[in-house]
Scaffold this active site. Structure first.
Site: not given
Length: 265
Positions: A42, A113, A154
């Site tokens: 990320e 995300k 993440c």
């Protein structure tokens, strides 16, 4: 069917060209070591908490310099390449986006995300991703030559149903590019990655940010490749570098046949 996957570990900053140079340097080593797919963490090309810098230096989805340099790199080296996550501008929004590139230099798929990291940690660290990024809405599973790759970034790691849905859509391998804080990484990183592997009998490929960054942010590192039964095949605990492991799709099939727990969903 087997292939070699490499996860890069970076200490990115707010200078995209410097970060790109580091990615290329490590990727050259990964290619030399036999990698057929390379994954980055990320915030690959831009890591900043400054909203002004984020707006100024986030890349255009189609014209971004760093993204297009990786497209050229993947094509020239005939490898798959997952830019695990980088800020991308599109339609007046900024997304935390993964970009999967084929050996032909084609942008095969993207993933934005979904779960925003909005937390206040006991040590005083505070993150409000939802104020800077627009959350994604769609899951992404893509067919590779060896099996199917499910994407995440993440904080998604803390949401088991995200990965269950990826598995149900056919994922054999799960990408978890991350910039986990040192505080939360020490407590939960290993067990969460191993749990997602075991729950879904998938390989987990988790490239990570590491160390102290220019803005005093500290990330945990410990990039890992985990087998479908939760065994850590390779781990880079700290410092910039890479890990590489052989991935065998037959192991996914074998363990799913031995322990058919996923058939109950």
């Amino acid at each position: 069917m087997k292939f070699n996957a490499a996860c890069l570990q970076l200490t990115s900053n707010d200078q995209p060209k410097e970060n790109l140079d580091q990615v290329i340097k490590l990727s050259d080593q990964a290619v030399k070591d036999g990698a057929q797919i390379i994954l980055t963490p990320e915030n690959t090309f831009l890591l900043t908490l400054d909203e002004g810098v984020l707006n100024e230096k986030s890349e255009d989805h189609e014209k971004g310099f760093c993204i297009n340099e990786i497209i050229k790199y993947a094509k020239s080296n005939s490898i798959w390449f997952l830019i695990g996550g980088t800020p991308v501008k599109e339609n007046n929004n900024i997304f935390n986006r993964s970009v999967l590139i084929s050996p032909k230099g084609e942008m095969v798929t993207t993933y934005d995300k979904i779960h925003m990291f909005d937390v206040n940690l006991p040590n005083g660290e505070s993150y409000e991703e939802s104020k800077k990024f627009k959350a994604g809405e769609s899951l992404s599973v893509t067919k590779l030559p060896w099996g199917n790759l499910g994407l995440s970034i993440c904080y998604d790691l803390r949401f088991p149903n995200h990965y269950r849905q990826l598995m149900k859509k056919g994922a054999d391998f799960l990408a978890v590019p991350s910039a986990f804080t040192k505080n939360t990484g020490e407590r939960h990183w290993h067990i969460l990655l191993r749990s997602r592997a075991i729950e879904n009998f998938c390989y987990v490929l988790a490239p990570a940010q590491t160390g102290k960054h220019f803005n005093n942010r500290e990330t945990y590192g410990h990039s890992m490749i985990v087998s479908p039964d939760g065994v850590v095949l390779s781990e880079k605990k700290e410092d910039i570098g890479l890990i590489i492991s052989e991935i065998d799709i037959e192991k996914v099939k074998k363990i799913r046949s031995e322990i058919p727990s996923i058939s109950f969903d």
